[in-house]
Design a protein around this motif. Structure first.
Motif, PDB file in Angstrom:
ATOM      1  N   LYS A  36      25.775-103.556  12.566  1.00  0.00           N
ATOM      2  CA  LYS A  36      25.422-104.450  13.669  1.00  0.00           C
ATOM      3  C   LYS A  36      25.469-103.638  14.960  1.00  0.00           C
ATOM      4  CE  LYS A  36      27.010-108.614  16.089  1.00  0.00           C
ATOM      5  NZ  LYS A  36      25.729-109.337  16.075  1.00  0.00           N
ATOM      6  N   ASP A  51      20.397-107.904  16.835  1.00  0.00           N
ATOM      7  CA  ASP A  51      20.525-107.278  15.512  1.00  0.00           C
ATOM      8  C   ASP A  51      19.256-107.502  14.700  1.00  0.00           C
ATOM      9  OD1 ASP A  51      20.787-109.948  15.061  1.00  0.00           O
ATOM     10  OD2 ASP A  51      22.730-109.833  14.048  1.00  0.00           O
ATOM     11  N   PRO A  86      25.758-105.790   7.901  1.00  0.00           N
ATOM     12  CA  PRO A  86      26.762-106.169   8.907  1.00  0.00           C
ATOM     13  C   PRO A  86      27.547-104.987   9.456  1.00  0.00           C
ATOM     14  CG  PRO A  86      26.839-107.673   7.035  1.00  0.00           C
ATOM     15  CD  PRO A  86      25.906-106.561   6.645  1.00  0.00           C
TER      16      PRO A  86
END
Length: 337
Positions: free
Chosen positions: A159, A165, A156
Motif C-alpha cells: 500500500k 492505492d 496490502p
C-alpha cells in the motif's frame, strides 16, 4: 550558513529532448533554485536532473517536476533499458548545508504527501524517509517495475505511503526520499554481450546472486563490494554493454575500487574495459581519492588529481567529461557567487 538542499529527480524520458528541456525550464523558473546538470540517456530513456536551492524553493520545484512529468510523459508507451516505476521514477533529496538529514526527511515527506494528494499518484517513501524496512531500498520499491505496478498495488503489503492505492496507468508511481550522496557510475565493456555484463553485475553488487544447489535449495552468494547496486545492460547508442552501478557509500566502496573490480571480473571473461561514465554529478572527493589512488605518491595539486582520475577511469570514453560541470562542488561555487 546558507540552507541548501539538492534534488535529483530521475524522469522516464531520455529521447525527446524538447520534453526534457521543458521540464528543466520549469524547474529553473522557481525562485531560489539553480539547475546544475541535465543528463539524458537515450537507451535508458531516462534523464537525471540535478538542482539545488533553499528548502522551500526545492520543495516547490520538486513538486513541479513530478507534475510536469505526469502531464508530459505517458508510461503506457515508455520503453527503456533502465528499471522504472513511473513518469518521475524517483525523487531523492540530499542535505547540502545548513540542514540536517532529519529536516530533509521531513521535507521529502511533505512533498510526497502533496504528490499523492494533489496529483493522485501513488508514492513510496524510501531510504531515510521510509516508514518501514521493507520500503527502504529503492530496488524493492521498484520491483516488478511499471508493468507489475497494478498487481503490486493490490497487495496490502505494498500500500503506498501517500496517494491512492489504485493504478495510475499514465503516470505510474513515484519513489521519494532523503538520502546521502550517491554516485551513479557505469563501466563500459568492449563487448556487446549482455550476458557478460549481467554476470559481472551479479558478482560485484552487494546483494550478489542466487544459485540453485544440487538438492534444489536456493542459496544467495554475496557479491564482492559493499554498498554497491549493479545491473548489466546493452546500450544500443554506444554499441556495447555496460555494468551500471549505484555506489551508495563511497567511503566504503570508492569509485576507483568499483572500477578496478569490474576490470578484474571482465578480464576473467576475456573482455576489456574501455572506460566509464558518471551519470549526474559527482562529489569532488570521489575523483580526488581516485587521483591519489592512481597517481604517484606525494603532494599532487587538486586539478592534477582530477585529471589523473578522468584519464585512468576513462571518463572521456563515451563523451567529454567536463569537471566544471559534472563535479558538484565546482557547480555549487557558481551557485554561491
Amino acid at each position: 550558513m546558507k540552507r541548501i538542499v539538492e534534488c535529483i529527480p530521475n524522469i522516464s524520458e531520455g529521447r525527446d529532448l524538447d520534453l526534457v528541456w521543458a521540464i528543466a525550464d520549469r524547474i529553473a523558473k522557481v525562485k531560489g533554485v539553480k539547475v546544475l546538470d541535465i543528463d539524458p540517456g537515450f537507451d535508458a530513456n531516462r534523464t537525471v536532473i540535478t538542482f539545488v536551492g533553499t528548502p522551500d524553493a526545492v520543495s516547490k520545484a520538486s513538486f513541479i517536476t513530478v507534475k510536469e512529468a505526469s502531464e508530459l510523459i505517458d508510461m503506457r508507451t515508455h520503453h527503456g533499458e533502465h528499471p522504472r516505476i513511473g513518469a518521475c521514477d524517483v525523487l531523492p533529496f540530499v542535505p547540502i548545508s545548513g540542514i540536517s538529514m532529519e529536516e530533509t526527511v521531513a521535507l521529502s515527506r511533505r512533498v510526497a504527501k502533496r504528490i499523492g494528494t494533489e496529483l493522485d499518484i501513488p508514492v513510496y517513501c524510501y531510504e531515510n524517509s521510509a516508514f518501514s524496512a521493507l520500503k527502504r531500498d529503492l530496488a524493492s520499491c521498484r520491483a516488478g517495475e511499471y508493468e507489475g505496478l497494478e498487481d503490486k498495488l493490490n497487495n496490502p503489503i505494498w500500500k503506498p505511503d501517500y496517494g491512492p492505492d489504485k493504478f495510475n496507468a499514465k503516470s505510474g508511481a513515484t519513489v521519494v526520499g532523503a538520502r546521502n550522496f550517491l554516485v551513479a557510475f557505469n563501466v563500459n565493456l568492449d563487448t556487446g554481450s549482455l550476458k557478460i555484463a549481467e554476470e559481472i553485475a551479479k558478482n560485484i553488487r552487494e546483494s550478489g546472486k542466487v544459485i540453485s544447489m544440487d538438492n534444489g535449495e536456493k542459496v544467495r552468494i554475496p557479491g564482492r563490494l559493499k554498498n554497491v547496486k549493479a545491473i548489466g545492460w546493452y546500450m544500443e547508442q554506444y554499441k556495447r554493454a555496460q555494468v551500471s552501478m549505484n555506489l551508495t557509500n563511497i567511503d566504503v566502496t570508492p569509485v576507483h575500487i568499483a572500477y578496478n573490480e569490474v576490470v578484474k571480473l571482465a578480464s576473467e571473461h576475456g573482455v576489456k574495459v574501455t572506460g566509464s561514465e558518471l551519470v549526474g554529478m559527482v562529489p569532488l572527493r570521489a575523483l580526488m581519492d581516485a587521483g591519489r589512488f592512481f597517481g604517484n605518491s606525494g603532494e599532487i595539486p587538486e586539478n592534477e588529481l582530477v585529471n589523473i582520475a578522468v584519464e585512468r577511469l576513462g571518463l572521456d570514453d563515451i563523451r567529454p567529461f567536463e569537471p566544471q560541470e559534472k563535479i558538484l562542488e565546482y557547480s555549487l561555487m557558481r551557485y554561491f557567487r
